[in-house]
Design a protein around this motif. Structure first.
Motif, PDB file in Angstrom:
ATOM      1  N   GLY A  94       3.235  -9.460   2.902  1.00 31.26           N
ATOM      2  CA  GLY A  94       2.878  -9.816   1.530  1.00 31.26           C
ATOM      3  C   GLY A  94       2.211  -8.661   0.802  1.00 31.26           C
ATOM      4  N   SER A  95       1.429  -7.873   1.544  1.00 34.28           N
ATOM      5  CA  SER A  95       0.764  -6.717   0.965  1.00 34.28           C
ATOM      6  C   SER A  95       1.783  -5.707   0.446  1.00 34.28           C
ATOM      7  CB  SER A  95      -0.137  -6.063   2.016  1.00 34.28           C
ATOM      8  OG  SER A  95      -0.601  -4.827   1.569  1.00 34.28           O
ATOM      9  N   GLY A  96       2.767  -5.384   1.270  1.00 33.89           N
ATOM     10  CA  GLY A  96       3.796  -4.429   0.867  1.00 33.89           C
ATOM     11  C   GLY A  96       4.596  -4.918  -0.323  1.00 33.89           C
ATOM     12  N   LEU A  97       4.937  -6.206  -0.307  1.00 37.46           N
ATOM     13  CA  LEU A  97       5.685  -6.790  -1.425  1.00 37.46           C
ATOM     14  C   LEU A  97       4.864  -6.763  -2.706  1.00 37.46           C
ATOM     15  CD1 LEU A  97       7.297  -9.860   0.392  1.00 37.46           C
ATOM     16  CD2 LEU A  97       8.472  -7.783  -0.369  1.00 37.46           C
ATOM     17  N   LYS A  98       3.588  -7.090  -2.585  1.00 37.62           N
ATOM     18  CA  LYS A  98       2.703  -7.126  -3.750  1.00 37.62           C
ATOM     19  C   LYS A  98       2.522  -5.721  -4.334  1.00 37.62           C
ATOM     20  CE  LYS A  98      -0.143  -9.780  -6.126  1.00 37.62           C
ATOM     21  NZ  LYS A  98       0.371 -10.847  -6.952  1.00 37.62           N
TER      22      LYS A  98
END
Length: 112
Positions: free
Chosen positions: A77-81
């Motif tokens: 989720g961090s990378g996507l965000k």
């Protein structure tokens, strides 16, 4: 000689704090507020510590630090965000890079 990265701002989900490097106090209040919103919302959403920093060439980078014991941190989720923020705020980030290159690196060729 390799230059160090220069931190623009950071927010921590662990300490629930936002930091803006004093060297950037000359930025317009609206920009500073937008940076705060981006960082705080990111850490509230995925956790960790979001650090916005300039590389040696003036490129703005978003980096995430996570406490080793943070089992709730969402790495995917961090990378996507981060990619979402980079897409949605591309114009802001380009302006900040130009500001940094001119004011801090002395590259006046950008504004000609």
């Amino acid at each position: 000689m390799q230059q160090e990265n220069v931190v623009l701002c950071a927010a921590s989900a662990y300490e629930e704090k936002f930091y803006l490097n004093e060297a950037f106090s000359g930025l317009p209040e609206g920009i500073k507020e937008e940076l705060k919103i981006i960082c705080v919302l990111f850490t509230a959403d995925v956790g960790g510590v979001l650090i916005m920093e300039f590389g040696p060439e003036g490129d703005l980078r978003l980096r995430v630090d996570v406490a080793e014991e943070d089992i709730l941190f969402d790495e995917i989720g961090s990378g996507l965000k981060i990619r979402q923020i980079q897409r949605e705020r591309a114009e802001l980030f380009e302006s900040l890079e130009t500001y940094y290159r001119v004011v801090f690196l002395g590259d006046s060729s950008i504004i000609e």
